[in-house]
Design a protein around this motif. Sequence first.
Motif, PDB file in Angstrom:
ATOM      1  N   GLY A   1      10.556   3.402  -9.595  1.00 16.52           N
ATOM      2  CA  GLY A   1       9.428   2.667  -9.040  1.00 16.52           C
ATOM      3  C   GLY A   1       9.640   1.164  -9.055  1.00 16.52           C
ATOM      4  N   MET A   2      10.087   0.655 -10.189  1.00 13.52           N
ATOM      5  CA  MET A   2      10.258  -0.791 -10.311  1.00 13.52           C
ATOM      6  C   MET A   2      11.463  -1.299  -9.523  1.00 13.52           C
ATOM      7  N   VAL A   3      12.551  -0.556  -9.528  1.00 12.66           N
ATOM      8  CA  VAL A   3      13.755  -0.978  -8.791  1.00 12.66           C
ATOM      9  C   VAL A   3      13.734  -0.309  -7.420  1.00 12.66           C
ATOM     10  N   SER A   4      12.758  -0.680  -6.618  1.00 11.47           N
ATOM     11  CA  SER A   4      12.608  -0.122  -5.277  1.00 11.47           C
ATOM     12  C   SER A   4      12.058  -1.203  -4.356  1.00 11.47           C
ATOM     13  N   THR A   5      11.998  -0.883  -3.089  1.00 11.38           N
ATOM     14  CA  THR A   5      11.437  -1.813  -2.115  1.00 11.38           C
ATOM     15  C   THR A   5       9.925  -1.659  -1.988  1.00 11.38           C
ATOM     16  N   GLY A   6       9.310  -0.969  -2.944  1.00 12.59           N
ATOM     17  CA  GLY A   6       7.863  -0.806  -2.900  1.00 12.59           C
ATOM     18  C   GLY A   6       7.115  -2.067  -3.255  1.00 12.59           C
ATOM     19  N   PHE A   7       7.683  -2.874  -4.166  1.00  9.92           N
ATOM     20  CA  PHE A   7       7.012  -4.094  -4.611  1.00  9.92           C
ATOM     21  C   PHE A   7       7.613  -5.356  -4.013  1.00  9.92           C
ATOM     22  N   TYR A  32      18.452   1.990  -1.153  1.00 10.80           N
ATOM     23  CA  TYR A  32      18.777   3.336  -0.664  1.00 10.80           C
ATOM     24  C   TYR A  32      18.338   4.460  -1.584  1.00 10.80           C
ATOM     25  N   GLN A  33      17.759   4.159  -2.721  1.00 12.60           N
ATOM     26  CA  GLN A  33      17.306   5.237  -3.598  1.00 12.60           C
ATOM     27  C   GLN A  33      16.076   5.918  -2.989  1.00 12.60           C
ATOM     28  N   PRO A  34      15.747   7.153  -3.431  1.00 17.22           N
ATOM     29  CA  PRO A  34      14.714   7.951  -2.742  1.00 17.22           C
ATOM     30  C   PRO A  34      13.351   7.287  -2.639  1.00 17.22           C
ATOM     31  N   VAL A  35      12.855   6.661  -3.707  1.00 17.82           N
ATOM     32  CA  VAL A  35      11.514   6.076  -3.657  1.00 17.82           C
ATOM     33  C   VAL A  35      11.440   5.011  -2.564  1.00 17.82           C
ATOM     34  N   SER A  36      12.480   4.194  -2.450  1.00 18.00           N
ATOM     35  CA  SER A  36      12.498   3.177  -1.395  1.00 18.00           C
ATOM     36  C   SER A  36      12.466   3.816  -0.018  1.00 18.00           C
ATOM     37  N   GLN A  37      13.187   4.925   0.153  1.00 21.01           N
ATOM     38  CA  GLN A  37      13.194   5.598   1.444  1.00 21.01           C
ATOM     39  C   GLN A  37      11.828   6.195   1.770  1.00 21.01           C
ATOM     40  N   PHE A  38      11.165   6.768   0.769  1.00 22.39           N
ATOM     41  CA  PHE A  38       9.817   7.290   0.993  1.00 22.39           C
ATOM     42  C   PHE A  38       8.860   6.162   1.401  1.00 22.39           C
ATOM     43  N   MET A  54       9.784  13.095 -20.165  1.00 22.14           N
ATOM     44  CA  MET A  54      10.922  13.220 -19.256  1.00 22.14           C
ATOM     45  C   MET A  54      10.626  12.651 -17.875  1.00 22.14           C
ATOM     46  N   LEU A  55       9.372  12.681 -17.468  1.00 22.43           N
ATOM     47  CA  LEU A  55       9.005  12.157 -16.153  1.00 22.43           C
ATOM     48  C   LEU A  55       8.759  10.658 -16.170  1.00 22.43           C
ATOM     49  N   MET A  56       8.430  10.113 -17.325  1.00 25.48           N
ATOM     50  CA  MET A  56       8.031   8.715 -17.392  1.00 25.48           C
ATOM     51  C   MET A  56       9.175   7.766 -17.041  1.00 25.48           C
ATOM     52  N   LEU A  57      10.345   7.978 -17.633  1.00 27.64           N
ATOM     53  CA  LEU A  57      11.457   7.044 -17.430  1.00 27.64           C
ATOM     54  C   LEU A  57      11.957   7.026 -15.985  1.00 27.64           C
ATOM     55  N   PRO A  58      12.196   8.190 -15.340  1.00 25.35           N
ATOM     56  CA  PRO A  58      12.617   8.125 -13.928  1.00 25.35           C
ATOM     57  C   PRO A  58      11.600   7.453 -13.024  1.00 25.35           C
ATOM     58  N   GLN A  59      10.307   7.726 -13.254  1.00 26.90           N
ATOM     59  CA  GLN A  59       9.286   7.079 -12.441  1.00 26.90           C
ATOM     60  C   GLN A  59       9.296   5.570 -12.647  1.00 26.90           C
ATOM     61  N   LEU A  60       9.488   5.147 -13.885  1.00 32.68           N
ATOM     62  CA  LEU A  60       9.495   3.716 -14.178  1.00 32.68           C
ATOM     63  C   LEU A  60      10.681   3.025 -13.512  1.00 32.68           C
ATOM     64  N   ILE A  61      11.874   3.608 -13.652  1.00 33.35           N
ATOM     65  CA  ILE A  61      13.078   2.982 -13.094  1.00 33.35           C
ATOM     66  C   ILE A  61      13.048   2.995 -11.572  1.00 33.35           C
ATOM     67  N   MET A  99       0.790  -1.225   0.000  1.00 36.00           N
ATOM     68  CA  MET A  99       0.000   0.000   0.000  1.00 36.00           C
ATOM     69  C   MET A  99       0.828   1.283   0.000  1.00 36.00           C
ATOM     70  N   PRO A 100       1.912   1.401   0.751  1.00 40.39           N
ATOM     71  CA  PRO A 100       2.715   2.631   0.656  1.00 40.39           C
ATOM     72  C   PRO A 100       3.201   2.918  -0.756  1.00 40.39           C
ATOM     73  N   MET A 101       3.491   1.867  -1.521  1.00 42.90           N
ATOM     74  CA  MET A 101       3.907   2.091  -2.907  1.00 42.90           C
ATOM     75  C   MET A 101       2.740   2.575  -3.755  1.00 42.90           C
ATOM     76  N   ILE A 102       1.530   2.107  -3.480  1.00 38.68           N
ATOM     77  CA  ILE A 102       0.353   2.605  -4.193  1.00 38.68           C
ATOM     78  C   ILE A 102       0.176   4.095  -3.916  1.00 38.68           C
ATOM     79  N   VAL A 103       0.346   4.483  -2.653  1.00 40.44           N
ATOM     80  CA  VAL A 103       0.256   5.896  -2.292  1.00 40.44           C
ATOM     81  C   VAL A 103       1.336   6.692  -3.020  1.00 40.44           C
ATOM     82  N   MET A 104       2.529   6.130  -3.085  1.00 42.39           N
ATOM     83  CA  MET A 104       3.628   6.811  -3.776  1.00 42.39           C
ATOM     84  C   MET A 104       3.299   7.005  -5.244  1.00 42.39           C
ATOM     85  N   GLN A 105       2.759   5.998  -5.884  1.00 41.90           N
ATOM     86  CA  GLN A 105       2.386   6.113  -7.287  1.00 41.90           C
ATOM     87  C   GLN A 105       1.277   7.142  -7.475  1.00 41.90           C
ATOM     88  N   ALA A 106       0.334   7.188  -6.540  1.00 43.36           N
ATOM     89  CA  ALA A 106      -0.784   8.117  -6.655  1.00 43.36           C
ATOM     90  C   ALA A 106      -0.318   9.565  -6.577  1.00 43.36           C
TER      91      ALA A 106
END
Length: 276
Positions: A198-204, A220-226, A189-196, A77-84
Amino acid sequence: MTVQIRPMPRRAPVVLRRWWLPCWVLTSRQIRPSLRNGEVLTAILAPTVFTVGFYVPLNRVMSFAGHGASSYGQFLMPMIVMQAVSFCATAAAMRAAVDARDGLDERLATMPIPLIAPLVARTAATAYRIVIALAAALAGGSVIGFRLYGSAWHTAAFLVFAVTVGGMLGLFGDVLGTLSKSPEATTQMLMLPQLILGMVSTGFAPAEQFPPWIRGFAQYQPVSQFVDTMRAFAGDKPGFATAVDRSTIMPGVVWTLAGILLFGVVSVRMALRRQR
């Protein structure tokens, strides 16, 4: 001789009107059409689509692989919130790009209003969409078994942190959209960073499930920390909860505050450089 005492001029209300009225009018300009142009509907549907799209195919897989939580819904769920909230930031970037392309900011800079009023209005409209998206995400999360097990303070921290992360991403999107002046290019420009990120994170999946050569980046990347910070604030059933301590929440908080400071300063400087 009678001495007439004149009242002091009421400067505070004048200053307040000079700042509040333009920001309110420009914010209303962006919020009012949102019910007609589908922005509110998109803010509601996007978390629902993310929840179904991620939970349905991954739930059974992660039940075999292990995820360290009482349920995969609680973990995801935290990753869903992050995506939202990230989706709302993309909308903010497109709005900034449209305003820059159409020359709206330059025209507003010639008017007797604060130079940062357009930025404040776009930020307020982004926060409005973030709150709606967060509510929709939590409603969808309750269906897949997500619960806020923490104390009232931890629940409040979860909500505030999610909105703050969304605001930080919205400022980043505003900078990018203003610089690019192209909604299409901004989206790409926003699509590729979000994809990388998001997928290579501890969200999933937990960091332990990544190959050793990329595990450090995933952890340790930002999305995982969030996500890890929100996961700690959300809590879990006894035996699965992550401790809410400095080592758990500080990385995400530091990334968020640093992003707000950086993108906020850049946004304000860009606004103030426009000549009347």
